[in-house]
Enzyme design. Structure first.
Site, PDB file in Angstrom:
ATOM      1  N   GLU A 172       0.286  -1.367   0.289  1.00  0.00           N
ATOM      2  CA  GLU A 172      -0.270  -0.060  -0.088  1.00  0.00           C
ATOM      3  C   GLU A 172       0.914   1.186   0.253  1.00  0.00           C
ATOM      4  O   GLU A 172       1.142   1.896   0.769  1.00  0.00           O
ATOM      5  CB  GLU A 172      -0.930   0.120   0.937  1.00  0.00           C
ATOM      6  CG  GLU A 172      -1.746  -1.191   1.636  1.00  0.00           C
ATOM      7  CD  GLU A 172      -2.887  -1.001   1.749  1.00  0.00           C
ATOM      8  OE1 GLU A 172      -3.265  -0.106   2.763  1.00  0.00           O
ATOM      9  OE2 GLU A 172      -3.656  -2.211   1.974  1.00  0.00           O
ATOM     10  N   PRO A 193       7.614   4.371   7.818  1.00  0.00           N
ATOM     11  CA  PRO A 193       8.728   4.266   9.392  1.00  0.00           C
ATOM     12  C   PRO A 193       8.865   3.244  10.100  1.00  0.00           C
ATOM     13  O   PRO A 193       9.148   2.401  10.563  1.00  0.00           O
ATOM     14  CB  PRO A 193       9.128   5.642   9.913  1.00  0.00           C
ATOM     15  CG  PRO A 193       7.878   6.602   9.234  1.00  0.00           C
ATOM     16  CD  PRO A 193       6.892   5.679   8.436  1.00  0.00           C
ATOM     17  N   GLU A 416     -13.879  -8.360   8.491  1.00  0.00           N
ATOM     18  CA  GLU A 416     -12.352  -8.049   9.043  1.00  0.00           C
ATOM     19  C   GLU A 416     -11.723  -9.283  10.168  1.00  0.00           C
ATOM     20  O   GLU A 416     -11.998  -9.179  10.872  1.00  0.00           O
ATOM     21  CB  GLU A 416     -12.220  -6.521   9.251  1.00  0.00           C
ATOM     22  CG  GLU A 416     -11.228  -5.917   9.861  1.00  0.00           C
ATOM     23  CD  GLU A 416      -9.659  -5.568   9.091  1.00  0.00           C
ATOM     24  OE1 GLU A 416     -10.198  -5.328   8.253  1.00  0.00           O
ATOM     25  OE2 GLU A 416      -8.655  -6.867   8.877  1.00  0.00           O
ATOM     26  N   HIS A 484      -8.968  -8.056   0.541  1.00  0.00           N
ATOM     27  CA  HIS A 484      -7.753  -6.901   0.786  1.00  0.00           C
ATOM     28  C   HIS A 484      -6.887  -6.910   1.706  1.00  0.00           C
ATOM     29  O   HIS A 484      -7.082  -8.365   2.690  1.00  0.00           O
ATOM     30  CB  HIS A 484      -8.929  -5.451   1.712  1.00  0.00           C
ATOM     31  CG  HIS A 484      -9.896  -4.311   1.023  1.00  0.00           C
ATOM     32  ND1 HIS A 484      -9.694  -3.356   0.929  1.00  0.00           N
ATOM     33  CD2 HIS A 484     -10.172  -5.426   0.044  1.00  0.00           C
ATOM     34  CE1 HIS A 484     -10.293  -3.052  -0.298  1.00  0.00           C
ATOM     35  NE2 HIS A 484     -11.306  -4.052  -0.607  1.00  0.00           N
ATOM     36  N   GLU A 485      -5.491  -6.148   1.586  1.00  0.00           N
ATOM     37  CA  GLU A 485      -4.628  -6.578   2.412  1.00  0.00           C
ATOM     38  C   GLU A 485      -3.990  -8.456   2.394  1.00  0.00           C
ATOM     39  O   GLU A 485      -3.140  -8.622   3.163  1.00  0.00           O
ATOM     40  CB  GLU A 485      -4.604  -6.292   4.005  1.00  0.00           C
ATOM     41  CG  GLU A 485      -4.575  -4.622   4.460  1.00  0.00           C
ATOM     42  CD  GLU A 485      -6.265  -4.224   4.160  1.00  0.00           C
ATOM     43  OE1 GLU A 485      -6.822  -5.097   4.464  1.00  0.00           O
ATOM     44  OE2 GLU A 485      -6.659  -3.057   3.486  1.00  0.00           O
ATOM     45  N   GLU A 503      -7.202  -6.532  -3.298  1.00  0.00           N
ATOM     46  CA  GLU A 503      -6.622  -4.568  -3.313  1.00  0.00           C
ATOM     47  C   GLU A 503      -5.371  -4.708  -3.265  1.00  0.00           C
ATOM     48  O   GLU A 503      -4.861  -4.624  -4.011  1.00  0.00           O
ATOM     49  CB  GLU A 503      -6.946  -4.317  -1.842  1.00  0.00           C
ATOM     50  CG  GLU A 503      -6.978  -2.670  -1.489  1.00  0.00           C
ATOM     51  CD  GLU A 503      -6.535  -2.307   0.280  1.00  0.00           C
ATOM     52  OE1 GLU A 503      -6.022  -2.938   0.603  1.00  0.00           O
ATOM     53  OE2 GLU A 503      -7.601  -1.362   0.142  1.00  0.00           O
ATOM     54  N   GLU A 509      -8.358   4.497  -0.561  1.00  0.00           N
ATOM     55  CA  GLU A 509      -8.455   4.869   0.841  1.00  0.00           C
ATOM     56  C   GLU A 509      -7.769   6.440   1.444  1.00  0.00           C
ATOM     57  O   GLU A 509      -8.240   6.809   2.395  1.00  0.00           O
ATOM     58  CB  GLU A 509      -8.892   4.099   1.590  1.00  0.00           C
ATOM     59  CG  GLU A 509      -7.164   2.807   1.928  1.00  0.00           C
ATOM     60  CD  GLU A 509      -7.118   1.802   2.646  1.00  0.00           C
ATOM     61  OE1 GLU A 509      -8.406   1.792   2.766  1.00  0.00           O
ATOM     62  OE2 GLU A 509      -6.759   0.535   2.197  1.00  0.00           O
TER      63      GLU A 509
END
Ligand code: NOJ
Ligand code: CA
Length: 704
Positions: A172, A193, A416, A484-485, A503, A509
């Site tokens: 992402e 980071p 989720e 997603h992810e 995704e 997003e």
């Protein structure tokens, strides 16, 4: 399989004498040479139009706790060639029929000292090379652990690359465009980071990796059919410009647990002098197995809206309550918990979206934040926070089931998992049964946060097996999946066409999380979309996010016309209209394009493309004479000069052109668009401006 004569070539390098076997693409433009170095190391080399595009590159594996490894001391036991030229019809796709044409070279190698056999299968297409390793069943290589795959991709120069820094957990990010020699210097700034612990090397990058040579050849490195194996990243030696495979480790640092007979995913190298060929290439799907789902009638492309953007922008919340407590779903009585007053997935709000979807001809409504657990999804109890069947007290499952049905709308489920893969596997049957009982036939899954069990990554073998388990399990329930992810796709949707979306890249997003680069969408089709469609969730009409949530100062770095074009340029059988109904109601004339645009296609023609700058594609709607065209543009204003020769001869079409106004700019004037209607034929030449971060979208409807 036909045994053919081989061309044996003797050629000399400064270090070793090679005996090579040559393979040509069907059109003869690509030539690959397989050879053993004089120490028995297998290598390949690739030429395009008689010019080297991949220099001699080594092949092999380092095995864990194994003195022999599969690196050198090989001799060729046998080699065979064969050819294929067939076609197949995808369940959904950019084209009606896909041609699978290649020449194959199958090399069986023997490592005498260890008494082991290794097969390397090469397939050379007109637009690129695929190869994979196969481990036949054998006593001396029954169960083994990969310490590292040693596949090389030796570049011929310091190419321009469109890259994401190496990261085991996420893709992402915005892309960085630089020379290969600059990756080391830039990579630290190319990741967030707190991702540094999963950034494996300062010269590590992810695939699909897009490149351009200084003499204008486009190259793309990726993989196909990533099944029961860890995701391949690449590590660059920036002195020699050799990329080496770098597999994602598991919690023990191992790169793969294999048991023969087995095979690796395909490693792919696409090559062309025309960027459009990379976008149109079907190598990745062709290297996957045909559909394993026999009856695919329940798999349907769908356009949807959702209770989603309001949460992403911070206007409403996934959670019903702000009270934080360690919960076990179903045990805590949420009805007694203080509501936070901003919960998005209320029965009334979902009905509003169902009404909007029904009014405008959408097929589905996605609802997030409907189930217990969101108040604690980053909490300590994460391993068991969701059970996927317990709604919050203000979300009435049966009432919404009946209401959606009465309006002809399919509700889309949201699971989720918070990265807790074992928790999801424990609940999955119950969760899928609950879906079917309540009229849901599609699920959006999500894996936000580090994978649990701890130590695993989003792209390791173990976690890849989890995503695959979910897809196959869903197929048994006739459920479509949009993950997603999850790991980035590698064409597996050919085999499991119920995987209608992923995704696995920086989606819309991020326009609410600080914004994405305006040229992001001119790169994604060259990289992330090579492996399969993306649930990019386009359609933002209000670019100033503070209008939705005064505390959020992010901006969507795109013009409104660019947002329309994404429905054509970002191919997907699953397309969201992501903005809020009230924003669409302000621009109903432009919204008409989103309502009209098809989501399944008989044909696609890439008209012009340059990664990082622009993409223009025209597509013919499935079973219809209508065409749709999309252009997305990067930072610099640009004029497209297009020939509409893709249209059917002797027919007249009404073209409705949704374009940036002269004054449009993604930063200062994103909502300035014009709509005009003209009559066109396949002889028409069209000149059209795109603003910075802009684009245009056109529908072509045949007139009598
Ligand atoms: C990240 C996903 O990409 C987004 O679409 C979803 O809404 C959130 N996770 C919550 O699951
Ligand atoms: Ca995401």
């Amino acid at each position: 399989m036909k045994r053919l004569q081989f061309l044996l070539i003797l050629f000399f390098t400064s270090t070793s004498v090679l005996v090579g076997q040559e393979l040509s693409s069907p059109n003869g433009k690509l030539k690959m040479i397989f050879a053993l170095l004089n120490d028995g190391t297998p290598t390949y080399q690739l030429n395009f139009n008689n010019k080297e595009v991949i220099k001699t590159s080594k092949l092999g594996f380092e095995l864990k706790n194994d003195t022999n490894s599969l690196i050198k001391d090989f001799n060729i036991l046998s080699s065979e060639t064969s050819s294929n030229d067939s076609s197949w019809e995808p369940v959904w796709g950019e084209v009606k029929s896909i041609r699978n044409q290649y020449n194959e070279l199958l090399i069986t190698l023997e490592q005498k000292k260890s008494n082991r056999t290794l097969i390397i299968r090469f397939r050379l297409f007109n637009d690129g090379l695929g190869f994979r390793y196969e481990f036949p069943s054998q006593k001396n290589l029954a169960y083994f652990i990969i310490k590292e795959e040693q596949t090389e991709f030796a570049m011929t120069g310091d190419h321009t690359a469109y890259w994401l820094a190496g990261d085991y957990d996420t893709q992402e990010y915005d892309y960085t465009i630089s020379r290969l020699s600059e990756i080391r210097k830039l990579s630290k700034d190319a990741v967030t980071p707190n991702a540094s612990q999963t950034q494996f090397s300062p010269t590590g990058v992810q695939t699909s990796l897009m490149m351009k040579t200084s003499d204008g050849i486009y190259l793309n490195l990726h993989e196909a059919a990533l099944i029961d194996y860890s995701c391949m990243h690449l590590n660059l030696d920036d002195k020699t410009m050799i990329f080496k495979s770098w597999l994602t480790p598991d919690a023990n640092g191992d790169k793969g647990h294999l048991q023969s007979p087995c095979k690796t995913p395909w490693r792919t190298i696409m090559v062309s002098e025309n960027a459009c060929d990379i976008l149109a290439s079907k190598i990745t799907y062709n290297l996957n197995e045909p559909s394993k789902i026999e009856n695919t009638s329940w798999i349907r492309p769908i356009k949807y809206v959702g209770v989603w953007w309001e949460m992403i922008t911070g206007k409403s919340s996934w959670s019903y309550t702000d009270e934080l407590f360690s919960v076990q779903p179903g045990i805590t009585n949420y009805a007694k918990t203080k509501p936070n007053g901003t919960h998005g997935a209320t029965t009334a709000n979902v009905k509003k979206y169902i009404d909007f979807a029904a009014l405008h001809g959408f097929g589905g409504v996605l609802v997030e934040g409907w189930n217990e657990g969101w108040e604690d999804w980053f909490g300590k109890s994460k391993d068991y926070v969701f059970d996927f069947v317990t709604p919050y007290p203000d979300f009435n499952v049966s009432e919404l089931r009946d209401y959606a049905k009465s309006k002809g709308i399919k509700l889309i489920m949201h699971h989720e998992t918070s990265g807790s893969t074992r928790n999801y596997e424990r609940h999955i049957d119950t969760a899928f049964k609950f879906m079917k009982a309540n009229g849901y036939n599609a699920v959006k899954t999500g894996y936000v946060g580090p994978i649990l069990p701890r130590g695993f990554f989003h792209s390791d073998q173990w976690t890849n097996n989890h995503y695959q388990y979910v897809i196959e399990k869903a197929a048994t329930y006739q459920i479509m999946v949009n993950a997603h992810e999850a790991v980035r796709p590698t064409g597996i949707a050919r085999t499991w066409p119920n995987m209608i979306g992923n995704e696995s890249a920086r989606g819309t997003e991020f326009q609410a999380f600080g914004g994405s680069k305006p040229n992001h969408v001119t790169i994604l089709p060259f990289t992330r979309l090579i492996g399969g469609p993306m649930d990019y969730t386009p359609g933002i009409f209000e670019m100033d996010i503070s209008k939705l949530n005064p505390k959020n100062t992010s901006r969507c770095n795109s013009t409104l016309a660019n947002q329309l074009a994404l429905y054509v340029t970002m191919y997907s059988p699953l397309q969201m209209a992501a903005d809020l109904p009230e924003n669409y109601n302000r621009f109903l004339d432009a919204f008409q394009f989103i309502k009209d645009v098809a989501i399944d296609w008989d044909d696609s023609k890439y008209l012009e493309a340059e990664p990082g700058q622009y993409i223009t594609v025209a597509r013919k709607a499935k079973g219809s004479s209508s065409w749709f065209l999309g252009n997305v543009n990067g930072e610099t204003p640009r004029v497209s000069k297009l020939s509409l020769d893709f249209l059917e001869p002797k027919k007249t079409y009404e073209a409705t052109i949704y374009a940036d106004d002269k004054t449009a700019h993604y930063k200062t004037n994103p909502q300035a668009y014009t709509i005009r209607k003209i009559r066109v034929t396949n002889k028409t030449k069209l000149t059209q401006l795109s603003a910075p971060g802009g684009g245009f979208a056109i529908s072509f409807v045949e007139v009598d």
